[in-house]
Design an enzyme around this catalytic site. Structure first.
Site, PDB file in Angstrom:
ATOM      1  N   CYS A   1       0.549  -0.987  -0.114  1.00 19.73           N
ATOM      2  CA  CYS A   1      -0.024   0.206   0.386  1.00 19.73           C
ATOM      3  C   CYS A   1       0.930   1.786   0.345  1.00 19.73           C
ATOM      4  O   CYS A   1       1.827   0.755   0.170  1.00 19.73           O
ATOM      5  CB  CYS A   1      -0.632  -0.272   1.191  1.00 19.73           C
TER       6      CYS A   1
ATOM      7  N   CYS B   1      -0.125   3.798   2.762  1.00 21.70           N
ATOM      8  CA  CYS B   1      -0.790   4.700   4.113  1.00 21.70           C
ATOM      9  C   CYS B   1      -0.358   2.806   4.392  1.00 21.70           C
ATOM     10  O   CYS B   1       0.508   2.370   3.983  1.00 21.70           O
ATOM     11  CB  CYS B   1      -2.106   4.507   4.815  1.00 21.70           C
ATOM     12  N   SER B   2      -0.703   2.076   4.476  1.00 21.38           N
ATOM     13  CA  SER B   2      -0.827   0.788   4.815  1.00 21.38           C
ATOM     14  C   SER B   2      -1.913  -0.158   5.062  1.00 21.38           C
ATOM     15  O   SER B   2      -2.342  -0.718   5.845  1.00 21.38           O
ATOM     16  CB  SER B   2      -0.309   0.592   6.525  1.00 21.38           C
ATOM     17  N   CYS B   3      -2.956   0.002   3.615  1.00 16.86           N
ATOM     18  CA  CYS B   3      -4.642  -0.903   3.817  1.00 16.86           C
ATOM     19  C   CYS B   3      -3.960  -2.510   3.618  1.00 16.86           C
ATOM     20  O   CYS B   3      -2.889  -2.350   2.808  1.00 16.86           O
ATOM     21  CB  CYS B   3      -5.128  -0.465   2.509  1.00 16.86           C
TER      22      CYS B   3
END
Lengths: 119, 211
Positions: B110, B113-115
């Site tokens: 991702c 962000c950090s999906c």
């Protein structure tokens, strides 16, 4: 923009499938965002935008972007989205934070920290 | 503001860290306003910290390895197939399963962000959230894979998938050779979190063990 110098980039931080939260506050901040989104107070898409903006802003400020600051960014994004959605105002947060600070300093070790009763 | 000396002699307690104070302030206000229930917070933490882990994803992969019909459903509509096993997204996101083959290797990142596919993999590891992974997985996926110990031949195509808040990816790794006689449950034990992000392959059990 010039071609990125791949060799200059830091190596990847690795982990050994250890705990996913390094401190209880990280877990609390995580759970608050999940719970508020589940109640429909903001959408997960809105949340992802706030979080991405906060991570990008931290990077511009020159903060380490190695994953170690992730929940700091998460908390800052959460404070912003609750203010923008009219859920919790920023000044109320600052006042309450001072109250917790005073309460912690006044509470002997081994006892739970509680806020004084409001008049 | 006053200075920040911590005068332990005059204080019975000890100051909390800044982040602790901010979290307590926010949580206590949200609870007072009836916007969050403390029990719901605890349930969320317990679920993601101890109950999900990468275990759910490993079960999905093992089922796909032993059940060709499930595998077909997974690749056609991963959200529905994963829901068959009782795993649902909390944020309403759609899941897509990506099949690794001898000619195609899938890698998930991702960039913003950090999906991450929480319902099947739990919470993301620290490196997944880091800038080097987020940027280099796109710029130099073969280099990243090499750092994780995965060497791919030049004839293998690497596909990098960028997660979003609405679309999450699960890599269906290749079933290792020599596992033909293993049960679904035993196979699930072989499947690691990293293999479902695409930064590792699934390795067969050590030689000499029971068949």
């Amino acid at each position: 923009m010039t071609t990125p110098d791949l060799a200059a980039l830091p190596r990847l931080p690795r982990d050994a499938e250890g705990p996913v939260f390094r401190a209880p506050w990280e877990a609390q901040a995580f759970a608050m965002a999940v719970t508020l989104a589940e109640r429909g107070l903001f959408t997960w898409k809105e949340w992802a935008t706030y979080l991405a903006d906060e991570i990008a802003a931290a990077r511009v400020r020159g903060e380490a972007d190695d994953g170690s600051r992730y929940y700091h960014d998460w908390l800052a994004a959460l404070e912003k989205i609750v203010a923008d959605k009219g859920l919790v105002a920023t000044d109320a947060l600052l006042t309450r934070k001072d109250e917790w600070d005073r309460a912690a300093r006044a509470t002997p070790h081994g006892q739970p920290i509680v806020l004084p009763r409001r008049p | 503001m006053s200075d920040h000396h911590h005068d332990h002699a005059s204080e019975p307690g000890s100051p909390l860290a800044e982040t602790d104070l901010r979290v307590r302030a926010l949580e206590s206000l949200l609870v007072e306003k009836g916007l969050v229930d403390p029990a719901a917070l605890d349930a969320v933490i317990d679920t993601y910290e101890t109950k999900v882990g990468p275990r759910n994803g490993a079960r999905v992969v093992a089922r796909a390895w032993v059940d060709p019909a499930f595998r077909a459903r997974l690749l056609a509509d991963a959200t529905a197939a994963i829901a068959e096993l009782g795993y649902m997204g909390r944020q309403g996101e759609d899941m897509v399963a990506l099949e690794n083959t001898p000619k195609v290797h899938n890698l998930v990142v991702c960039t913003l962000c950090s999906c991450y596919p929480w319902p099947v993999l739990g919470l993301p590891p620290v490196w997944y959230k880091s800038a080097p992974y987020r940027s280099r997985a796109v710029l130099d996926p073969r280099g990243v894979l090499r750092e994780f110990g995965v060497e791919l031949g030049d004839d293998v195509e690497v596909r990098v998938w960028d997660s979003t808040s609405e679309m999450r990816y699960l890599v269906l790794p290749e079933r290792p050779a020599g596992t033909e006689g293993m049960s679904e449950e035993a196979l699930a034990q072989l499947v690691t979190r990293d293999s479902m992000i695409g930064v590792a392959k699934v390795t067969p059990p050590a030689r000499g063990g029971p068949r």
